[in-house]
Design a protein around this motif. Structure first.
Motif, PDB file in Angstrom:
ATOM      1  N   ASP A   1       4.277   6.991  -9.656  1.00  0.00           N
ATOM      2  CA  ASP A   1       3.813   8.387  -9.612  1.00  0.00           C
ATOM      3  C   ASP A   1       2.419   8.482  -8.997  1.00  0.00           C
ATOM      4  OD1 ASP A   1       6.117   9.285 -10.724  1.00  0.00           O
ATOM      5  OD2 ASP A   1       5.317   9.526 -12.755  1.00  0.00           O
ATOM      6  N   VAL A   2       1.556   7.541  -9.372  1.00  0.00           N
ATOM      7  CA  VAL A   2       0.194   7.556  -8.819  1.00  0.00           C
ATOM      8  C   VAL A   2       0.254   7.301  -7.315  1.00  0.00           C
ATOM      9  CG1 VAL A   2      -2.077   6.428  -8.847  1.00  0.00           C
ATOM     10  CG2 VAL A   2      -0.863   6.812 -10.993  1.00  0.00           C
ATOM     11  N   ALA A   3       1.072   6.335  -6.909  1.00  0.00           N
ATOM     12  CA  ALA A   3       1.195   6.033  -5.472  1.00  0.00           C
ATOM     13  C   ALA A   3       1.710   7.251  -4.708  1.00  0.00           C
ATOM     14  CB  ALA A   3       2.135   4.839  -5.276  1.00  0.00           C
ATOM     15  N   LYS A   4       2.684   7.941  -5.306  1.00  0.00           N
ATOM     16  CA  LYS A   4       3.230   9.148  -4.649  1.00  0.00           C
ATOM     17  C   LYS A   4       2.145  10.201  -4.501  1.00  0.00           C
ATOM     18  CE  LYS A   4       7.920   8.850  -6.279  1.00  0.00           C
ATOM     19  NZ  LYS A   4       8.748   9.223  -7.428  1.00  0.00           N
ATOM     20  N   ALA A   5       1.378  10.384  -5.553  1.00  0.00           N
ATOM     21  CA  ALA A   5       0.297  11.388  -5.502  1.00  0.00           C
ATOM     22  C   ALA A   5      -0.708  11.040  -4.407  1.00  0.00           C
ATOM     23  CB  ALA A   5      -0.392  11.471  -6.858  1.00  0.00           C
ATOM     24  N   LEU A   6      -1.001   9.763  -4.260  1.00  0.00           N
ATOM     25  CA  LEU A   6      -1.948   9.334  -3.215  1.00  0.00           C
ATOM     26  C   LEU A   6      -1.386   9.628  -1.827  1.00  0.00           C
ATOM     27  CD1 LEU A   6      -3.178   5.878  -4.616  1.00  0.00           C
ATOM     28  CD2 LEU A   6      -4.494   7.990  -4.495  1.00  0.00           C
ATOM     29  N   LEU A   7      -0.088   9.416  -1.682  1.00  0.00           N
ATOM     30  CA  LEU A   7       0.533   9.628  -0.370  1.00  0.00           C
ATOM     31  C   LEU A   7       0.612  11.107  -0.005  1.00  0.00           C
ATOM     32  CD1 LEU A   7       3.325   6.933  -0.713  1.00  0.00           C
ATOM     33  CD2 LEU A   7       1.542   6.946   1.042  1.00  0.00           C
ATOM     34  N   VAL A   8       0.766  11.943  -1.014  1.00  0.00           N
ATOM     35  CA  VAL A   8       0.895  13.374  -0.763  1.00  0.00           C
ATOM     36  C   VAL A   8      -0.466  14.026  -0.495  1.00  0.00           C
ATOM     37  CG1 VAL A   8       1.505  15.549  -1.906  1.00  0.00           C
ATOM     38  CG2 VAL A   8       3.034  13.583  -2.059  1.00  0.00           C
ATOM     39  N   ALA A   9      -1.514  13.484  -1.130  1.00  0.00           N
ATOM     40  CA  ALA A   9      -2.849  14.100  -1.016  1.00  0.00           C
ATOM     41  C   ALA A   9      -3.363  14.024   0.422  1.00  0.00           C
ATOM     42  CB  ALA A   9      -3.809  13.398  -1.960  1.00  0.00           C
TER      43      ALA A   9
ATOM     44  N   LEU B   1       2.643  -0.646  -3.010  1.00  0.00           N
ATOM     45  CA  LEU B   1       3.510   0.531  -2.846  1.00  0.00           C
ATOM     46  C   LEU B   1       3.154   1.305  -1.571  1.00  0.00           C
ATOM     47  CD1 LEU B   1       3.791   1.786  -6.536  1.00  0.00           C
ATOM     48  CD2 LEU B   1       5.545   0.654  -5.181  1.00  0.00           C
ATOM     49  N   LEU B   2       1.863   1.350  -1.249  1.00  0.00           N
ATOM     50  CA  LEU B   2       1.453   2.050  -0.026  1.00  0.00           C
ATOM     51  C   LEU B   2       1.932   1.292   1.211  1.00  0.00           C
ATOM     52  CD1 LEU B   2      -2.189   3.353  -0.729  1.00  0.00           C
ATOM     53  CD2 LEU B   2      -0.019   4.489  -1.104  1.00  0.00           C
ATOM     54  N   VAL B   3       1.863  -0.048   1.146  1.00  0.00           N
ATOM     55  CA  VAL B   3       2.360  -0.854   2.274  1.00  0.00           C
ATOM     56  C   VAL B   3       3.853  -0.584   2.460  1.00  0.00           C
ATOM     57  CG1 VAL B   3       2.852  -3.210   3.056  1.00  0.00           C
ATOM     58  CG2 VAL B   3       0.621  -2.674   2.062  1.00  0.00           C
ATOM     59  N   ARG B   4       4.567  -0.544   1.335  1.00  0.00           N
ATOM     60  CA  ARG B   4       6.010  -0.295   1.409  1.00  0.00           C
ATOM     61  C   ARG B   4       6.319   1.110   1.933  1.00  0.00           C
ATOM     62  NH1 ARG B   4       7.736  -2.946  -4.294  1.00  0.00           N
ATOM     63  NH2 ARG B   4       9.432  -1.432  -4.162  1.00  0.00           N
ATOM     64  N   SER B   5       5.349   2.012   1.812  1.00  0.00           N
ATOM     65  CA  SER B   5       5.534   3.365   2.362  1.00  0.00           C
ATOM     66  C   SER B   5       5.058   3.461   3.796  1.00  0.00           C
ATOM     67  CB  SER B   5       4.765   4.374   1.520  1.00  0.00           C
ATOM     68  OG  SER B   5       5.214   4.326   0.206  1.00  0.00           O
ATOM     69  N   GLY B   6       4.675   2.333   4.364  1.00  0.00           N
ATOM     70  CA  GLY B   6       4.298   2.320   5.775  1.00  0.00           C
ATOM     71  C   GLY B   6       2.817   2.437   6.053  1.00  0.00           C
ATOM     72  N   LYS B   7       2.010   2.420   5.011  1.00  0.00           N
ATOM     73  CA  LYS B   7       0.566   2.539   5.221  1.00  0.00           C
ATOM     74  C   LYS B   7      -0.030   1.190   5.603  1.00  0.00           C
ATOM     75  CE  LYS B   7      -0.392   6.876   4.178  1.00  0.00           C
ATOM     76  NZ  LYS B   7      -1.096   7.766   5.077  1.00  0.00           N
ATOM     77  N   SER B   8      -1.100   1.260   6.371  1.00  0.00           N
ATOM     78  CA  SER B   8      -1.770   0.046   6.802  1.00  0.00           C
ATOM     79  C   SER B   8      -3.273   0.318   6.865  1.00  0.00           C
ATOM     80  CB  SER B   8      -1.227  -0.371   8.171  1.00  0.00           C
ATOM     81  OG  SER B   8      -1.896  -1.526   8.613  1.00  0.00           O
ATOM     82  N   ALA B   9      -4.041  -0.753   7.062  1.00  0.00           N
ATOM     83  CA  ALA B   9      -5.498  -0.575   7.179  1.00  0.00           C
ATOM     84  C   ALA B   9      -6.009  -1.424   8.330  1.00  0.00           C
ATOM     85  CB  ALA B   9      -6.180  -0.998   5.883  1.00  0.00           C
ATOM     86  N   SER B  10      -6.983  -0.872   9.037  1.00  0.00           N
ATOM     87  CA  SER B  10      -7.527  -1.641  10.162  1.00  0.00           C
ATOM     88  C   SER B  10      -8.665  -2.550   9.681  1.00  0.00           C
ATOM     89  CB  SER B  10      -8.021  -0.695  11.257  1.00  0.00           C
ATOM     90  OG  SER B  10      -8.941   0.209  10.711  1.00  0.00           O
ATOM     91  N   LEU B  11      -8.301  -3.429   8.769  1.00  0.00           N
ATOM     92  CA  LEU B  11      -9.238  -4.430   8.277  1.00  0.00           C
ATOM     93  C   LEU B  11      -8.717  -5.801   8.689  1.00  0.00           C
ATOM     94  CD1 LEU B  11      -9.700  -3.069   4.625  1.00  0.00           C
ATOM     95  CD2 LEU B  11     -11.473  -3.086   6.395  1.00  0.00           C
ATOM     96  N   GLY B  12      -9.622  -6.687   9.056  1.00  0.00           N
ATOM     97  CA  GLY B  12      -9.196  -8.032   9.402  1.00  0.00           C
ATOM     98  C   GLY B  12      -8.492  -8.696   8.231  1.00  0.00           C
ATOM     99  N   GLY B  13      -7.474  -9.457   8.496  1.00  0.00           N
ATOM    100  CA  GLY B  13      -6.766 -10.178   7.428  1.00  0.00           C
ATOM    101  C   GLY B  13      -5.891  -9.283   6.575  1.00  0.00           C
ATOM    102  N   PHE B  14      -5.612  -8.052   7.049  1.00  0.00           N
ATOM    103  CA  PHE B  14      -4.832  -7.125   6.216  1.00  0.00           C
ATOM    104  C   PHE B  14      -3.407  -7.623   5.993  1.00  0.00           C
ATOM    105  CE2 PHE B  14      -1.945  -3.533   5.628  1.00  0.00           C
ATOM    106  CZ  PHE B  14      -2.465  -3.028   4.449  1.00  0.00           C
ATOM    107  N   SER B  15      -2.855  -8.242   7.023  1.00  0.00           N
ATOM    108  CA  SER B  15      -1.469  -8.702   6.918  1.00  0.00           C
ATOM    109  C   SER B  15      -1.312  -9.702   5.760  1.00  0.00           C
ATOM    110  CB  SER B  15      -1.066  -9.324   8.249  1.00  0.00           C
ATOM    111  OG  SER B  15       0.122 -10.007   8.109  1.00  0.00           O
ATOM    112  N   ASP B  16      -2.225 -10.666   5.687  1.00  0.00           N
ATOM    113  CA  ASP B  16      -2.166 -11.641   4.585  1.00  0.00           C
ATOM    114  C   ASP B  16      -2.398 -10.957   3.245  1.00  0.00           C
ATOM    115  OD1 ASP B  16      -1.734 -13.600   6.417  1.00  0.00           O
ATOM    116  OD2 ASP B  16      -3.824 -14.302   6.477  1.00  0.00           O
ATOM    117  N   PHE B  17      -3.297  -9.970   3.277  1.00  0.00           N
ATOM    118  CA  PHE B  17      -3.606  -9.243   2.037  1.00  0.00           C
ATOM    119  C   PHE B  17      -2.377  -8.464   1.566  1.00  0.00           C
ATOM    120  CE2 PHE B  17      -5.815  -6.010  -0.565  1.00  0.00           C
ATOM    121  CZ  PHE B  17      -6.638  -6.833  -1.309  1.00  0.00           C
ATOM    122  N   ALA B  18      -1.653  -7.874   2.540  1.00  0.00           N
ATOM    123  CA  ALA B  18      -0.433  -7.132   2.199  1.00  0.00           C
ATOM    124  C   ALA B  18       0.612  -8.083   1.610  1.00  0.00           C
ATOM    125  CB  ALA B  18       0.117  -6.436   3.439  1.00  0.00           C
TER     126      ALA B  18
END
Lengths: 685, 264
Positions: A317-325, A276-293
């Protein structure tokens, strides 16, 4: 004038009435009540100067900064050390009775050697000579000498593991905890360095997936303090706590929201959030993240619902709360603080990385140069090794040291594990108390109680900053015990293994100097906190994670073991003063209670109080049923810490040991032994 | 009994929404007040096997109750409620004591319990609606050697008397002595100068202790909060222990409201 009958009666009655106007009857009644309570067998109090000495109590897994209260030099109580940042004046229910445990009936009186079925007292010199003789012939042979440590933060581990390295053995293992799974994920599979930390003090939202931060995960008192600081009674709260797990446990009881998640589906739930975070545009600077997503994309809300029992809307709802925090922190682990897999840990790391909360603590420099790196040791799989020994795939050690641990009682499939420990040629227990492992050991070499010893704690897992605390001996030893690192240093000298130090105090002084901390301040109860951060560079292994996640079924009846600090830990049985804190819905007489909701009980044909047999992993335990709607359907919850076979009359024989039925399996893709949320069968007796 | 007025009223405000039920307060209370652990040996004379895994005869001056909203999964909620002696303003236990072993007559409003005077009739236990009083069925016996490290704060009670929480009264006396030594006013102790063992040890700070009458003490404001309530308030005993929760069901449970009864 004679004394007639009437005058006599008047005199007696008048006299009796008259005495009521004197203090005599009241004084007599008072004396009678005092002296009828003043018996020789009622203990008298000792009076004298009241003092309090600061130290760091390691009776609980992460430790509490305390002051040991004394009267006329005798320790009688404990108070929190509010000047210490680690626990800020709070004390856990185990360290609160630390002074009483100095004189616990379970304390080992002195070094002992097994003689038939009994123990025979020996001297420390005899013990050293006996071990030196045994170890001399094993030098240079890997696997012949092994050690298990239950102290995950002490520098004593450097001495012990350095000693083993000097003997040519790599078989040094830590008892499994949530840190094991995280180290295997972060330092092993992901190739990261340092230790994952959780900056709860700065968080405005804490999401706990499985991890019971108020009872079983990491430094519990610090977690409680961090929570409480942002929930003032007189103002608005600045922290939201969300608990995602199968039971409304002590964390969920104070949480703003409880999301019921099957224990075997926790990793799927976490991956659902990643998706859900990926779908909201979030990403992580970890190697192999694209495959993980891409892998996470398979865990849409409907798929997660199937695997974890979480309603799709609740997940969103939990994903939304994480994005808002602003500063959300995700804490992952298992309800019991052990047995979780790499998949959940890796998903947790990824979530924190996506939300900008990935926190890595640097390791403190080593004092013993020849000791192996801590991170590598933490990632090792003790249960997997013992299973291999049991199956004959790995050689049984000739000498097995057990330090600050009770593997015979507290490892999963405890019966099997105890049987495997017996395969060691010589089992040596460095235990303060006569626990289950010490009771079956060939040699028991008692370690001092935490208040009697020099010890330390470096970054207990769960903290948000690299932290170092020192424990000093604030009371004289009650028994004939010896600091284990000092004993090992003496032994290493006899065997020609040079660790570079002659005494443990010198090791710690070197450690403190290497860290750049102040010995005197630490000895006075202060704590060293470093603001340095470790590298967040690491790579995700989507292939391994895919295999691990494919093992999730999300069906059938599963068991979760609940660790309650007041009941004790694997290495510390319920102290006598803690027994009243165990509720009648957990233990009544000799019966342990397992919790399940009415729907689960109905499906199993059970009712409140029914006597049941729980079976898994080739073992079974008996228990009674307590109906609790705080347990999600399809889950049975049972308390850890009961069913002791050693210790003292306060603890022994009460309930059954749930560890016996924690069925172990190897996590696909990583091979780590896991048992959180293992399958169980329940039958009416 | 008519409520006695005191200039100082020591009291607590316990945040139910913050209590994790860890039990540290119960342990600290036993240490401070020399409550001996119940052992199987203790009641061997009666031919009964009994210890703290059966709560019938345990001594828990401080007891943490687990409460819930009585709803089925997933609406189920739970909370923890530590229960010391309420030190009621109009205590039900005092007028029933035939030997004046319990009284409320000292500045501070702490209900006393004079053990040497107690005859063990247990009328006070029957009168107390909070179950805060305990009868000492057994002589106090510690495991061998553990009695060497008794707290100097509280005398050891023999069997046959009733016991209860006294807000760690020795700490009150010590705080007053300290104030006198330092030239302060023992009748105007600053906030935090006198704290009970349970409040001191609590890892979440859920138990706040102080003078309810003193505006400079934190509890004064907290006790007046709209979220504060007292247990069984309708009985009119005027407990000096307040609870704090933002959860409606906790408030309702605190005063035994009927399911459809409107909250006062």
């Amino acid at each position: 004038m004679g004394l007639d009958r009437r005058a006599f009666i008047k005199f007696v009655v008048g006299g009796a009435a008259g005495t009521l106007f004197t203090p005599i009857p009241w004084k007599l009644a008072d004396d009678a009540s005092i002296w009828s309570q003043n018996w020789s067998w009622i203990p008298r109090l000792k009076y004298g100067a009241l003092t309090a000495d600061a130290t760091y109590s390691k009776l609980c897994p992460a430790g509490c900064a305390v002051k040991v209260k004394k009267v006329a030099g005798i320790a009688y109580g404990v108070e929190g050390n509010s000047a210490n940042e680690l626990s800020k004046g709070g004390v856990c229910p185990l360290c609160a009775t630390g002074s009483q445990m100095l004189r616990s009936p379970s304390r080992v009186a002195g070094p002992m050697k097994k003689d038939g079925d009994k123990f025979k007292p020996i001297s420390w010199d005899e013990a050293e000579a006996l071990l030196a003789d045994k170890l001399k012939g094993l030098k240079g042979q890997d696997g012949k000498v092994a050690a298990i440590s239950g102290d995950l933060s002490g520098t004593a581990n450097e001495v012990l593991s350095g000693f083993l390295a000097g003997l040519g053995s790599k078989s040094y293992y830590y008892m499994p905890t949530d840190q094991t799974a995280m180290a295997k994920a972060w330092n092993g599979v992901m190739g990261g360095s340092g230790q994952i930390g959780y900056d709860l003090e700065e968080a405005d939202l804490i999401l706990c997936i499985g991890a019971d931060i108020m009872d079983a995960f990491g430094p519990v008192v610090r977690n409680q303090k961090a929570f409480a600081a942002k929930r003032p009674m007189e103002g608005d709260k600045t922290l939201t706590l969300v608990y995602a797990g199968p039971v409304r446990n002590r964390t969920a009881a104070v949480a703003d929201k409880w999301v019921a998640v099957r224990p075997d589906g926790a990793a799927a739930f976490a991956m659902g959030l990643v998706n859900l975070l990926v779908r909201s545009g979030k990403s992580a600077s970890l190697g192999g993240f694209s495959d993980f997503a891409d892998l996470a994309a398979k865990f849409g809300p409907e798929a997660v619902a199937k695997l974890s029992g979480v309603n799709p809307e609740a997940l969103k709802d939990v994903a939304k709360a994480l994005l808002v925090a602003k500063n959300p922190v995700i804490v992952v682990g298992s309800e019991s603080g052990q047995g979780a897999g790499v998949a959940l840990s890796a998903a947790g790391v990824t979530l924190n990385a996506m939300l900008g909360s990935l926190n890595v603590l640097p390791e403190f420099p080593k004092a013993v140069a020849s000791a192996p790196d801590r991170a590598g040791l933490l990632a090792k799989d003790l249960v997997g090794w013992l299973a291999a020994v049991d199956a004959g795939k790995a050689p049984a050690p000739e000498v097995l040291f057990v330090y600050e641990a009770n593997p015979a009682y507290s490892l999963p499939q405890a019966g099997n594990m105890a049987k495997t420990l017996r395969k060691a040629g010589m089992l040596v227990s460095f235990s303060t108390f006569m626990d289950e492992t010490a009771a079956m050991a060939d040699l028991v070499l008692p370690a001092p109680h935490p208040f009697e010893r020099l010890d330390d704690a470096q970054s207990p897992y769960g903290l948000g900053k690299a932290t170092y605390a020192l424990a000093t001996a604030v009371v004289a030893p009650e028994k004939d015990c010896k600091g284990t690192p000092d004993f090992i240093l003496g032994l290493s000298g006899k065997l020609g293994v040079d660790l570079g130090f002659g005494a443990f105090e010198d090791v710690l002084k070197a450690k403190v100097e290497a860290i750049g901390a102040d010995w005197d301040a630490l000895a006075g109860g202060a704590v060293h906190v470093s603001d340095k951060k470790g590298s967040t560079q690491a790579s995700l292994d989507a292939g391994a994670m895919s295999k691990a996640l494919a093992g999730i079924k999300g069906e059938g009846l599963v068991l979760i073991a609940q660790a309650h600090l007041n009941i004790g830990t694997g290495k510390l049985a319920t102290p006598p003063l803690n027994l009243p804190t165990i509720r009648e819905t957990e233990l009544y007489g000799k019966d342990v209670f397992v919790q399940m909701c009415a729907a689960t009980a109905k499906s199993l044909g059970l009712s409140e109080g029914a006597k049941v047999k729980l079976a898994a992993g080739g073992a079974d335990i008996s228990a009674r049923v307590n109906l609790s709607e705080g347990v999600m359907p399809g889950v049975v919850a049972a308390p850890l810490g009961l069913g002791r076979t050693a210790w003292d009359p306060y603890t022994k024989g009460k309930g059954d040991n749930v560890c016996k039925i924690l069925a172990v399996s190897a996590e696909p893709g990583t091979g780590l032994s896991v048992w959180a949320g293992s399958a169980v069968s329940v039958a009416k007796m | 009994m008519q409520a006695k007025e005191f200039k100082i009223r020591w009291g607590m405000v316990i945040d139910v929404d913050k209590c994790t039920g860890c039990g540290a307060c119960m342990v600290a209370c036993q240490v401070e007040n020399n409550i001996a652990p119940a052992t199987p040996e203790m009641d061997a004379w009666a031919g009964v096997t009994h210890d703290a895994s059966n709560k019938l005869r345990t001594l828990t001056w401080m007891l943490v109750y687990e409460i819930n909203n009585k709803k089925a999964f997933p609406e189920y909620e739970a909370a923890y409620m530590p229960r010391p002696c309420m030190q009621c303003s109009s205590p039900a236990c005092v007028p029933v004591c035939p030997v004046v072993a319990t009284d409320k007559n000292e500045e501070g409003g702490i209900v006393s319990q004079v053990y040497p005077r107690c005859i063990g009739c247990r009328y006070c236990m029957a009168a107390c609606p909070y179950h805060a009083r305990y009868f000492n069925w057994f002589d106090p016996t510690w495991p061998t050697g553990m009695d060497k490290g008794l707290s100097p704060s509280t005398s050891v009670r023999p069997r046959g008397v009733v016991e209860k929480c006294n807000f760690c009264h020795t700490r009150f006396q010590q705080a007053k002595d300290k104030a006198r030594q330092n030239g302060g006013d023992p009748n105007n102790l600053p906030d935090g100068a006198y704290v009970t063992a349970c409040a001191e040890v609590c890892p979440t700070g859920a138990i706040v202790f102080g003078d309810l009458n003193n505006p400079e003490h934190k509890v004064h404001e907290l006790a007046h909060s709209k979220h504060a309530f007292r247990l069984l308030e309708k009985l009119g005993l005027g407990p000096q222990v307040y609870y704090y929760s933002k959860r409606e069901w906790v408030h309702r449970l605190g005063d035994n409201y009927l399911p459809n009864e409107k909250k006062a």
